[in-house]
Enzyme design. Sequence first.
Site, PDB file in Angstrom:
ATOM      1  N   LYS A 176     -18.935  23.014 -11.713  1.00  0.00           N
ATOM      2  CA  LYS A 176     -18.352  23.169 -13.047  1.00  0.00           C
ATOM      3  C   LYS A 176     -19.398  23.729 -13.995  1.00  0.00           C
ATOM      4  O   LYS A 176     -20.587  23.410 -13.881  1.00  0.00           O
ATOM      5  CB  LYS A 176     -17.845  21.831 -13.608  1.00  0.00           C
ATOM      6  CG  LYS A 176     -17.279  21.938 -15.023  1.00  0.00           C
ATOM      7  CD  LYS A 176     -16.847  20.610 -15.606  1.00  0.00           C
ATOM      8  CE  LYS A 176     -16.379  20.791 -17.045  1.00  0.00           C
ATOM      9  NZ  LYS A 176     -15.923  19.533 -17.662  1.00  0.00           N
ATOM     10  N   GLU A 226     -14.652  13.654 -30.009  1.00  0.00           N
ATOM     11  CA  GLU A 226     -15.266  13.026 -28.837  1.00  0.00           C
ATOM     12  C   GLU A 226     -16.468  12.149 -29.172  1.00  0.00           C
ATOM     13  O   GLU A 226     -17.512  12.634 -29.615  1.00  0.00           O
ATOM     14  CB  GLU A 226     -15.682  14.100 -27.828  1.00  0.00           C
ATOM     15  CG  GLU A 226     -16.193  13.522 -26.520  1.00  0.00           C
ATOM     16  CD  GLU A 226     -16.312  14.559 -25.419  1.00  0.00           C
ATOM     17  OE1 GLU A 226     -16.687  14.185 -24.299  1.00  0.00           O
ATOM     18  OE2 GLU A 226     -16.043  15.750 -25.681  1.00  0.00           O
TER      19      GLU A 226
END
Length: 422
Positions: A176, A226
């Site tokens: 990723k 977040e």
Amino acid sequence: MSTVPQVAAHPPASASIPAPSPAPDATPLPAPVRSAPTSSAVGAATGLLDAFRAGDRFLATPTRTLLAHGVLSEVPHGTDPIAERVADALAEARAGRHAAPVVLGAIPFDQDAPAALVVPETVRTGPALASDPLVALPADAPRAGAWTVRPHPEPEQYAKGVAAAVDRMWKGEFSKVVLARTLEVTGPDELDIAAMVRRLARRDPCGYTFALPTRPGRTLLGASPELLVSRRGNQLVSNPLAGSTPRSDDLAEDVRRAAALLESAKDLHEHAVVVDAVHQAMAPYCSSIDVPARPSLIRTAAMWHLSTTVTGTLAHPEVSALEIASSLHPTPAVCGTPTPLAREVIRETEPFDRGFFTGIVGWGDADGNGEWVVTIRCAEAEERTLRLYAGAGVVAASVPEAETAETAAKFRTFLHAVGAEL
């Protein structure tokens, strides 16, 4: 037919994020500060929001609202870990005339780069914006004006970078990487930063809204969803987000997108990688830790996100929230995995320096409590120009056009605040 779980406007159940103690004026105030009595009265939080002016430091979280003026001391740049330098600055302030100082500011994506952290001269505190009914009142609309929008890189070039990363993942090089792009938005007049902050905060009052000077004439501002980590006493909370889809103005389509996100194999895999990394990084600091088996959903005004709230009990009381945040940063949600190789791919692919984007922003006190947030949905303001940042998590199943569209959707948070369009 899939069912959509109960959705919170902030990390699954904002109730899982520790309430301030004492509430609602949770951050101890420096001795010389003249502050209003602790109160959750209507207007207590929005009053601080409305009092913000460019050059101040503002941070609104799901537990409190902070407005700081002046600089008692700056946290120096150096080779010692940032948490140690912050602890030293707070200890020095506490030994002086500040009985209970706080540090406030931002840390870059590259932790070796200079941070923008200060111990303010004064801090005014209030309850969470979301608890103030007046936050529902609309902010003033952006002034009409001609905006020049310049993408960097161009969307087509960004998509090529995504495609190249996907090819490398299929070859087994890494699993990723988070690739970002920017927009430079320039207006005819000097930016009204205070008005932008009010629009950001009123649009997503359950998130983390911030406005912080990073150098003379430049302000970092944003509305992040977040939480990297918070600490209150011995209680720790982290709320990693990964896996996203744009909201829709059509209710039925919006619900369909939310349900599809919960069933997306690509997004669930991306999310699991991030949660596992957070779990592994937090575990050494905890005597116990709880990680839900499956993610839930949270929403902002622009996006749906897969969300997991990780909670833990701190094993060693001398460890600060910032020390733990530094060990978590950067998570695969903003960098990739494995981290060293993902960093290299970012350097090779992104034609700009991230600076404070995907870094950390927040506050901490001398007892180690604090809230530290991932610096996303943000921009840097300077004179007439905003540089907006947005990234997307790229995995082997990613489609370049879809990741480009995701970054465009994330830009909407700021484009809405200035009245500009792509």
